[in-house]
Write a protein that holds these residues in place. Sequence first.
Motif, PDB file in Angstrom:
ATOM      1  N   SER A 107      -2.951  37.185  51.040  1.00 15.26           N
ATOM      2  CA  SER A 107      -4.394  37.322  50.879  1.00 15.26           C
ATOM      3  C   SER A 107      -4.740  38.806  50.692  1.00 15.26           C
ATOM      4  O   SER A 107      -5.642  39.138  49.934  1.00 15.26           O
ATOM      5  CB  SER A 107      -5.153  36.688  52.045  1.00 15.26           C
ATOM      6  N   GLN A 108      -3.983  39.687  51.350  1.00 22.50           N
ATOM      7  CA  GLN A 108      -4.221  41.116  51.128  1.00 22.50           C
ATOM      8  C   GLN A 108      -3.992  41.485  49.666  1.00 22.50           C
ATOM      9  O   GLN A 108      -4.833  42.112  49.030  1.00 22.50           O
ATOM     10  CB  GLN A 108      -3.271  41.974  51.992  1.00 22.50           C
ATOM     11  N   ILE A 109      -2.818  41.125  49.120  1.00 24.64           N
ATOM     12  CA  ILE A 109      -2.555  41.575  47.761  1.00 24.64           C
ATOM     13  C   ILE A 109      -3.408  40.828  46.737  1.00 24.64           C
ATOM     14  O   ILE A 109      -3.741  41.395  45.706  1.00 24.64           O
ATOM     15  CB  ILE A 109      -1.047  41.559  47.381  1.00 24.64           C
ATOM     16  N   ASN A 110      -3.821  39.596  47.048  1.00 27.54           N
ATOM     17  CA  ASN A 110      -4.717  38.917  46.114  1.00 27.54           C
ATOM     18  C   ASN A 110      -6.078  39.592  46.048  1.00 27.54           C
ATOM     19  O   ASN A 110      -6.755  39.537  45.037  1.00 27.54           O
ATOM     20  CB  ASN A 110      -4.903  37.445  46.504  1.00 27.54           C
ATOM     21  N   GLU A 111      -6.461  40.196  47.163  1.00 31.75           N
ATOM     22  CA  GLU A 111      -7.758  40.864  47.175  1.00 31.75           C
ATOM     23  C   GLU A 111      -7.643  42.338  46.834  1.00 31.75           C
ATOM     24  O   GLU A 111      -8.612  43.085  46.929  1.00 31.75           O
ATOM     25  CB  GLU A 111      -8.419  40.699  48.551  1.00 31.75           C
ATOM     26  N   GLY A 112      -6.449  42.763  46.453  1.00 36.46           N
ATOM     27  CA  GLY A 112      -6.257  44.164  46.083  1.00 36.46           C
ATOM     28  C   GLY A 112      -6.330  45.100  47.283  1.00 36.46           C
ATOM     29  O   GLY A 112      -6.602  46.286  47.140  1.00 36.46           O
ATOM     30  N   LYS A 113      -6.102  44.561  48.477  1.00 42.77           N
ATOM     31  CA  LYS A 113      -6.152  45.400  49.682  1.00 42.77           C
ATOM     32  C   LYS A 113      -4.757  45.923  50.007  1.00 42.77           C
ATOM     33  O   LYS A 113      -3.753  45.376  49.539  1.00 42.77           O
ATOM     34  CB  LYS A 113      -6.686  44.591  50.855  1.00 42.77           C
ATOM     35  N   GLY A 114      -4.719  46.936  50.846  1.00 44.63           N
ATOM     36  CA  GLY A 114      -3.467  47.613  51.146  1.00 44.63           C
ATOM     37  C   GLY A 114      -2.529  46.791  52.003  1.00 44.63           C
ATOM     38  O   GLY A 114      -2.951  45.971  52.814  1.00 44.63           O
ATOM     39  N   VAL A 115      -1.223  47.007  51.800  1.00 39.77           N
ATOM     40  CA  VAL A 115      -0.226  46.369  52.649  1.00 39.77           C
ATOM     41  C   VAL A 115       0.733  47.411  53.223  1.00 39.77           C
ATOM     42  O   VAL A 115       1.597  47.084  54.027  1.00 39.77           O
ATOM     43  CB  VAL A 115       0.586  45.296  51.876  1.00 39.77           C
ATOM     44  N   SER A 116       0.568  48.688  52.809  1.00 36.25           N
ATOM     45  CA  SER A 116       1.589  49.689  53.136  1.00 36.25           C
ATOM     46  C   SER A 116       1.730  49.922  54.638  1.00 36.25           C
ATOM     47  O   SER A 116       2.791  50.298  55.115  1.00 36.25           O
ATOM     48  CB  SER A 116       1.292  51.008  52.419  1.00 36.25           C
ATOM     49  N   GLN A 117       0.655  49.676  55.396  1.00 39.27           N
ATOM     50  CA  GLN A 117       0.737  49.905  56.841  1.00 39.27           C
ATOM     51  C   GLN A 117       1.576  48.850  57.554  1.00 39.27           C
ATOM     52  O   GLN A 117       1.853  48.970  58.744  1.00 39.27           O
ATOM     53  CB  GLN A 117      -0.663  49.947  57.462  1.00 39.27           C
ATOM     54  N   SER A 118       1.983  47.810  56.831  1.00 40.51           N
ATOM     55  CA  SER A 118       2.780  46.777  57.488  1.00 40.51           C
ATOM     56  C   SER A 118       4.276  46.987  57.283  1.00 40.51           C
ATOM     57  O   SER A 118       5.063  46.096  57.555  1.00 40.51           O
ATOM     58  CB  SER A 118       2.355  45.404  56.972  1.00 40.51           C
ATOM     59  N   TYR A 119       4.662  48.161  56.792  1.00 39.73           N
ATOM     60  CA  TYR A 119       6.084  48.458  56.617  1.00 39.73           C
ATOM     61  C   TYR A 119       6.552  49.427  57.699  1.00 39.73           C
ATOM     62  O   TYR A 119       5.773  50.286  58.135  1.00 39.73           O
ATOM     63  CB  TYR A 119       6.322  49.067  55.227  1.00 39.73           C
ATOM     64  N   VAL A 120       7.806  49.300  58.093  1.00 43.92           N
ATOM     65  CA  VAL A 120       8.324  50.190  59.148  1.00 43.92           C
ATOM     66  C   VAL A 120       8.225  51.660  58.742  1.00 43.92           C
ATOM     67  O   VAL A 120       8.097  52.534  59.591  1.00 43.92           O
ATOM     68  CB  VAL A 120       9.801  49.872  59.515  1.00 43.92           C
ATOM     69  N   THR A 121       8.259  51.895  57.426  1.00 43.79           N
ATOM     70  CA  THR A 121       8.163  53.260  56.920  1.00 43.79           C
ATOM     71  C   THR A 121       6.968  54.006  57.498  1.00 43.79           C
ATOM     72  O   THR A 121       7.022  55.202  57.754  1.00 43.79           O
ATOM     73  CB  THR A 121       8.026  53.218  55.383  1.00 43.79           C
ATOM     74  N   ASN A 122       5.849  53.305  57.666  1.00 44.57           N
ATOM     75  CA  ASN A 122       4.626  53.949  58.108  1.00 44.57           C
ATOM     76  C   ASN A 122       4.352  53.732  59.597  1.00 44.57           C
ATOM     77  O   ASN A 122       3.226  53.898  60.043  1.00 44.57           O
ATOM     78  CB  ASN A 122       3.446  53.450  57.270  1.00 44.57           C
ATOM     79  N   ASN A 123       5.377  53.341  60.341  1.00 40.18           N
ATOM     80  CA  ASN A 123       5.175  53.115  61.771  1.00 40.18           C
ATOM     81  C   ASN A 123       5.883  54.219  62.555  1.00 40.18           C
ATOM     82  O   ASN A 123       7.093  54.415  62.418  1.00 40.18           O
ATOM     83  CB  ASN A 123       5.738  51.741  62.152  1.00 40.18           C
ATOM     84  N   ASP A 124       5.123  54.950  63.360  1.00 41.64           N
ATOM     85  CA  ASP A 124       5.674  56.123  64.045  1.00 41.64           C
ATOM     86  C   ASP A 124       6.772  55.751  65.025  1.00 41.64           C
ATOM     87  O   ASP A 124       7.764  56.466  65.157  1.00 41.64           O
ATOM     88  CB  ASP A 124       4.553  56.888  64.767  1.00 41.64           C
ATOM     89  N   THR A 125       6.605  54.638  65.701  1.00 42.19           N
ATOM     90  CA  THR A 125       7.616  54.247  66.683  1.00 42.19           C
ATOM     91  C   THR A 125       8.978  54.069  66.010  1.00 42.19           C
ATOM     92  O   THR A 125       9.994  54.560  66.497  1.00 42.19           O
ATOM     93  CB  THR A 125       7.193  52.938  67.375  1.00 42.19           C
ATOM     94  N   TYR A 126       8.974  53.382  64.876  1.00 39.03           N
ATOM     95  CA  TYR A 126      10.230  53.185  64.152  1.00 39.03           C
ATOM     96  C   TYR A 126      10.731  54.493  63.547  1.00 39.03           C
ATOM     97  O   TYR A 126      11.921  54.777  63.561  1.00 39.03           O
ATOM     98  CB  TYR A 126      10.066  52.100  63.072  1.00 39.03           C
TER      99      TYR A 126
END
Lengths: 643, 172
Positions: free
Chosen positions: B13-32
């Motif tokens: 639903s995020q990508i269908n609405e053109g909304k961001g998904v990048s925050q759901s990757y470990v790349t952007n998670n400080d703990t990881y």
Amino acid sequence: MAPPTGPRGGSNNRKPTARASRGGVAKHRAATRTDRDGDVSMGAPISGSNPPTGPSGRGTRGRGAARGAPARGSRTSSRLAQNLKNYIGEGGSKHAKTTLKILGVKNSKAASNSDGGVKGLLQFIERKADKDKKIVLGRGVLDGDYVWVKANKDDVSSIMHLNGYQYAGAPITIEETTEPFPTGTKFSKDAADTRQKLLALLAKRYNAEQKLLDLSALGTDDILGNLGAVGSQSLAEKSFRAIIHVAGEQFKTAEEKRQGIQSVSLARNEISDVDQVFTLAYSLPHLRRLDLSNNRLATFSSIAKWKQEFRYLEELYLVGNPVTGVADYAVQITQWFPCLQILDGNIVRSPQEAAEALKAMTPQPLAQLPSNLRDGENNVASIFLRSFFQLYDHDRPALAAQFYDAESVASLSATPEPGRDVEWKPYMKYSRNIQKLGGSRNPAVVQRLFTGASLIAEMWKSLPATRHATLDQPELWIIDCHTFPHLADPSGHGFAMGLMINVHGQFEEADTTEELYGTRTFSRSFILGPSKPGAPHPYRVLSDQLTIHKWTPRAAGAASVPVTTGAPAAPIAPVAPVVAAVPVIDDATRVQLIQELARRTGMNAQYSELCLSGTANWNFDLALQSFEEQRANLPPAAFTAPA
Amino acid sequence: MVPASKFVNWYYSQINEGKGVSQSYVTNNDTYKNAGHPPADICVNGLVCPTPEDWEKILAQQREAPKATNDKKHVSYVVDTFDAHVINADYRFGATQNLIDIHGPNDGVRMMIMVNVSGTVYFGVSKRSNEEYSVKQHFNDVFILVPNWDSLAKQSKYGKRFLIASQTYRAY
């Protein structure tokens, strides 16, 4: 789309009793016409000039031609005429429904309701007919003493149970009938009358050869004039919508309509803004030629509402409109219609340019790159996949034993094509489509997850025999893989690296039980992780997810035929699989296979071994299959003596 | 597989609405990131995307149609089927000892999951219902998901429970 509108009479105009007991189609129609002629005052001149309609079903065509200019009669489309004839001749009976006549409402207490008790009666029947199944009846029509209604064929028997029931104090009698449904059911009689006239108008203005609907100079049209439809702007717009609606209804599918009407002329209609005829864009979005010449379109804004419509319009005529004198007229119009190649007779785009402009109108798929293999130095993925598909095709038990252990998990999911359930039957009972099964509350989500090599092998056994292409044909495969960290190490301490492999390809299938043969496309993803000590390979399959879908990858080639029932196009079972390296089967497995085959077929060990080692090449399913085929030819000595 | 269902619904639903998904990757998670996890492995039609933002850019590019009106710029993903397997029930990379103590290996929290999604992607669909798409493709997306320790530590009902450690996408 608004339904065709016409001047409506009050409900007291209806004289249903006049049509009480009509016979066949022709007689019925003739009578209706007389009825109309008698009742309707507004159409007097036309009605008066109507030639008497003969009993022949061609009446419509004759009427249409006779009303219009005789010169146009030759242009009357035979197809449209046929469509019109079908429409009128069959009424609504083309849907597979049963017509019912219900007697008794007149005597009931409900008869004094505003609708004569029809609604109440039908609700009563819908409610009472079947307590388990919801029954929905069509719209009821009160015609004389009877209420006419259509019902689904399946529901008729339960409805008939109500025969003789009391409704609102009076017994009702229900009978099935093949008599035609009373006409004018969908519309008021005046609307039906208007509709007839519009159909006549369409018949004379449609040119089947040119696929042209000529709606030019509607203001001077006799039929519309007599209908009083061009008197005011709003009436003219309404009647235009009605014409377009009725025209669209003459085609069964959108594709037929697209093919049937490719050109429309709206010349000489005093249109000052396309908004007045906007409905054309909804009804005929694939129009290729449009003539708007000699109207009163003066500015870009009077056409702007159509600028994102008619994406496939190739020819447009606007001559005779003031807008053609506006600066940049041709540039602007060309921009608005991406496929436009001819404007007012001048070439404005080549077909290639039109194709490119059309492409820019819609988003386009991403570029496709070849397989992306990042499986480290040792080519683990390609070595694994080679063994995997070979064994999967020829010896699934051995495959499970070699690469799967007690912790391996496997499942498959399938997305069948609508209406082709048979072709998907072998997979559906295992399909673990969580999207459809709906989360963990459905026990199937748990049941269809196979954990452990033996369960997995058991499940594979009941799947159809397959033959995958060799990996030496890279054009048939897309393989992406990469390593990733943090799997659990089988020793129980620390992390281990994993390998994620995602494969897209196709396989031939032979399902002898369901008689299904053909090619399927699939995606399969594996998670490989390190094995436990003592396993045959240093790595094992931790997770195996197979998705079978209806899509053919672009590289799959024309040779592949989707799985269908019937004779095998490319028989899998009887042909000896061309195997480069025979799967490694140890003697113990062979003995097991021989024993199992002997048990299943009743053959003795010697013949069982012959059967397995022959064309079956130690594939149990193939051996079983060839046994079934050869059974009649086997000597009695092949079988063990009955105990 | 409730987490997988939630993830799949949310993601498309995020990508269908053109909304961001990048925050759901470990790349952007400080703990990881701080624990030394490598960036998420994202492979799109055979092309490796170094960051989730690159994938977002590709998605935006895919929606792009220079001459289209806004309502026809839609690229719509429709999920036909998905399946999910737990591939490590005792995932602990980057977790605090506290979280490891609270959640045992069998309570379905500290899981590494593979999610396999298949469906159809429609290009150029307008919001108007009778308008047909111009092109459609089959797509297959395979994710490896790992727990989002931040959201677990907060014990919040909201927020992403899982992060994407790997995504392999193909549409054809």
